[in-house]
Every structure is written in structure tokens, then in C-alpha cells.
Enzyme design. Sequence first.
Site, mmCIF file in Angstrom:
data_model
loop_
_atom_site.group_PDB
_atom_site.id
_atom_site.type_symbol
_atom_site.label_atom_id
_atom_site.label_comp_id
_atom_site.label_asym_id
_atom_site.label_seq_id
_atom_site.Cartn_x
_atom_site.Cartn_y
_atom_site.Cartn_z
ATOM 1 N N ARG A 263 0.659 -1.215 -0.185
ATOM 2 C CA ARG A 263 -0.074 -0.079 -0.064
ATOM 3 C C ARG A 263 0.927 1.418 0.048
ATOM 4 N NH1 ARG A 263 -4.957 -1.491 4.109
ATOM 5 N NH2 ARG A 263 -5.324 -3.706 3.195
ATOM 6 N N ARG A 278 2.294 1.433 10.542
ATOM 7 C CA ARG A 278 1.744 1.753 9.176
ATOM 8 C C ARG A 278 3.047 1.704 8.045
ATOM 9 N NH1 ARG A 278 -2.879 4.648 7.791
ATOM 10 N NH2 ARG A 278 -3.000 5.020 10.012
ATOM 11 N N GLU A 350 -6.383 0.520 15.309
ATOM 12 C CA GLU A 350 -7.066 -0.361 14.261
ATOM 13 C C GLU A 350 -6.044 -1.757 14.014
ATOM 14 O OE1 GLU A 350 -8.537 1.601 11.007
ATOM 15 O OE2 GLU A 350 -8.448 -0.368 9.792
ATOM 16 N N SER A 353 -10.234 -4.988 10.227
ATOM 17 C CA SER A 353 -11.538 -4.193 9.571
ATOM 18 C C SER A 353 -12.320 -5.143 8.941
ATOM 19 C CB SER A 353 -10.950 -3.088 8.563
ATOM 20 O OG SER A 353 -11.808 -2.391 8.058
ATOM 21 N N ARG A 392 0.815 -5.421 12.294
ATOM 22 C CA ARG A 392 0.076 -4.681 13.718
ATOM 23 C C ARG A 392 0.050 -5.777 14.711
ATOM 24 N NH1 ARG A 392 -4.045 -0.254 11.180
ATOM 25 N NH2 ARG A 392 -2.014 0.718 10.126
#
Length: 430
Positions: A263, A278, A350, A353, A392
Amino acid sequence: MLDIKVVRENPTTVRENLAKRNNPELLSMFDELIGYDREWRRLFTESNTLRESRNRVTEEIAKLKKQGRDASAKIEEAAEIPQKIKNVELGMNRNREKMDHILMKLPNLLDDSVPFGLDDSGNVTIRSWGEPTRFAFKPKDHIDLALALDLIDMERAAKVAGARFYYLKKDLVRLNFALIIYGLDFMVDRGFVPFQPPYMMKKKVIEGAVALSDFEDTIYKIEEEDLFLLATAEHALLGLHTDEILEGKSMPLRYCGVSPCFRKEAGAHGRDTKGIFRVHQFEKVEQFTFCRPEDSTKEHELLIKNAEEFFQSLKLPYRVVNVCTGDLGAVAAKKYDLEVWLPGQEKYREAVSCSNCTSYQAVRSNVRYRDRLNDPTAYVHTLNSTLVATERALVAIMENYQGEDGHIEIPHLLIPYMAGLEIIKPPKRA
RNA sequence: GCCGGGAUACCCUAGCCUGGUAGGGGGCUGGCUUGCUAAGCCCGUGUCUCGAUAGGGACUCGGGGGUUCAAAUCCCCCUCCCGGCGCCA
């Protein structure tokens, strides 16, 4: 994408739902769409009539020729029609393009249970599990922990690949693979069919899954090829059944994907710039379901339950939020986020999701089902959820399982996946 | 990367040379008939659209263009599959 048939048949309901997005531009786009569709149908009827007359004359010509008679008068009559058809269809195509353009931009219809809110501060916590981990000392964040144990090299990664890349090292590499394989086993035990998908895909497949704006902001393109790096296994799993008609009795189809995810993280400047929270590249075990429309609400609860049980099994405290209208993307009708407790930040962040996309992706990707061969088809519903995004989860494990001397314990269930290793210890001082 | 062969409806297959309503078989669905480890016959089978209904029309031969009154069929481009050669962890 919304089904144009649904829009045509329930314009008022659709319009009211779009109004909840609090974006007047959507409503004017919607009104334009209705106008273009009306014009499209008018032109369609016109071209249909022209084609009918051409077919009729053509048949007469064939008949005359078969009888060996002169057909030149009829041929002259027919000769004018193709140009007329071409003109009408040119107009049709122009309208269709405008309609498709709008349809690709309009977001999914919101589920009634989505709370109203302008941004992520409007998300509603619906439950939490465990207490935020407390320590008798000041806990470190994952970066300090990992650097002290020589488990991550960020500087050399920046030299080799740039910002937001990393080298995992030593036992952290093994812990990453342990999470992946444990996650895979966890899903297989629950009857999900595992897939290791292609890591690159054609544009058309991704368009079937995401909002157009995501292309620029998140997806890497391979130069000179119609190929894009996978941003999540979700896209590749959805693509499995593009343009297919599924058997009703085969559903729900429950899949899990194991893959790296790439990403761009454009627009995230200044946020989470340190460490591996991230990053441009991470590994993920993903859940994906194709199901009947009437089952998707139930299925959504199943997927979030799987993710919760996974985090519970690792004894990582978390809460689940119902994502509000302002924070929900274009694709999902409803979304839960699982936020894991990070002692180093003293925040829930987070980690998972979990989206119910209803028929939005199914329409874009043309995935339908029917119960019996001669039944009419209907669009399926699709759902996706992280089981674990391992980088994560590594952050969460390091921070929640740390000791005062900087050691990191291995969560109990992962020890067998680590060849019996129970603890990652700091190097001994001389 | 090169050469050759393919792609027809839910499945299999004919038609392509020589342009003129896409034919057959299987499956499935509904119906009829006979009567018993089942068989036979008939309608239907995808998408879009007009219509209150009855029903009508258009489209659909891997995808996209072109030629023609008319394209599964002729011409051009592309994708995928099979075989052979080349390259290769």
C-alpha cells in the site's frame, strides 16, 4: 456499484440513503444519473425499432434471392438503415458512459444500524474485551523494544527501499511466520478454504472491488503492464468469481487468503511514521465470504467473532467499534473495526477491519447466484475481514508482552509455532 | 519470445472453406402418457427492453473494431487454453 435496476425501481429510497452521506454532490450526481438513464432507455427503444425494421427487410431480401428474383429495390431501401442505427447508438453509448461514470462513483447504500457521525470520533464502541494492560514500570513502544533486541532494522530499510519499509530480523521473523501459520490453521479449523493468491492483478479485477480514488492513494502499478500489486487478498479472492453465476446451494463460500499487502499510504504523511505500524508492505490472513443477500448480516457477525476469538486466544485486549457514516468508505454498507490496545501509545489502534459490502462489489464484479438452473439470477453479497495483519499484531504482542528488562514473552499458543521458544531476551551485557 | 491448433448456450458438439432464422445430443425445469430397480413424448432453458396484462422486440457463437442490405462464417487487433521449440529458480 449500485445496480441500475435497483436505482430505476426505487429512486426515492436510494436517494434518501445517499442523503445520509451528508454530501450534496452525491445527490446532484444521482439526479443526473436518473436523467441519463431515462434518455438511454428512450434511445434504446429507438435503436431497437430500427434494428427490427432492418432485420425484416434483410429477411425479405434473403427470401427474394432464394427464389431467384430481383432484390435491388429492397437492398436500396435497407441501405439507409445502418447509418441511422449508428447515430442513435452513438447517443446511447454517450449516455451509458456518463451513467457508468456516475455509478462507479456513487457509494454503497448504508445499513440502518450505521451510526451518524462526521469522522472517526463518531464511531461507536459496541464492546470491549480484556482490560488495557498495566505495568509496574513505564512500558516501551514497539520501536524501542525491537531496536534493543535487534529485531528490526529501519535505517537500512530506508537506504534500500525508502521510508515505511523495514527489515524484520531474528526471532521476529519467526514470530511473524508463526502468526501467519497459526492464523491459517485457525481459519482452516473453522472451515474456511485457504488460498495463496496472485500478488498482482489486472486493473479490471481491482475495479471490481474498490473505489476509484483508492487507485491513486493506495495501489502500486507495475510499469508498462496492466498489473497492480495486491493491496489486500480481499481483491484477489473477490476476483475468483468475477463474471460467474454461483450455485445457491454452494453458499456461503468461506475463503481465507494469506498474502503480503502493498500500500502506498499516500496522504498519511506525519502519521505513524515510526516503526512497523503503518508500512508499505505487510502480511495478512484475510477472511472472505460470498453469501446470499439474506445471510450477510449474520455472516458479518461471524467474521468479526472469528477475529475477536483470534485476538482473545492471544490475550490481546481490544474493543470493537461500529464505524460511523463519516468514517465509512464507499464500498461497505457497514463496518466494524477491531482496535487492539497498545501500551506504548496508551491507545486502542485499528488492527482489524470487517466489512459487509452487500451487493456493491458483486455488481461491479458481476458475481451472481441462482438456486436452480432455470431460475433468474441475483447478485450475491460479499464480506471481508482481516483475521490478522501480522505486522500490526507483532506491534501489539511486543508491547503487551514486554517485561521491565526489555524481554518479550511469546504468547502461549504461538510457542509450538516457534519451535518451543518462550521468550525473546535482551542480549547479555559483559 | 517463436511456430502451429483451439474458444459456439449449464455441459458436449455441428455449422466456418462457399455470408442469408445457430442445428443436434446430454442435463435441468414444467407438463402429458405409460406403470415400477423405470421409459417415452411435448413446452421451456442466457441478457436487455417495451407493455397494466396477454404478449412483442432487440441482443448473445472468447473480447473489441471493420466490410456488407445481412457476419458464428470474410478482414484487422486483443485475451485465454492446448501442443511443439526457446529461455528458466
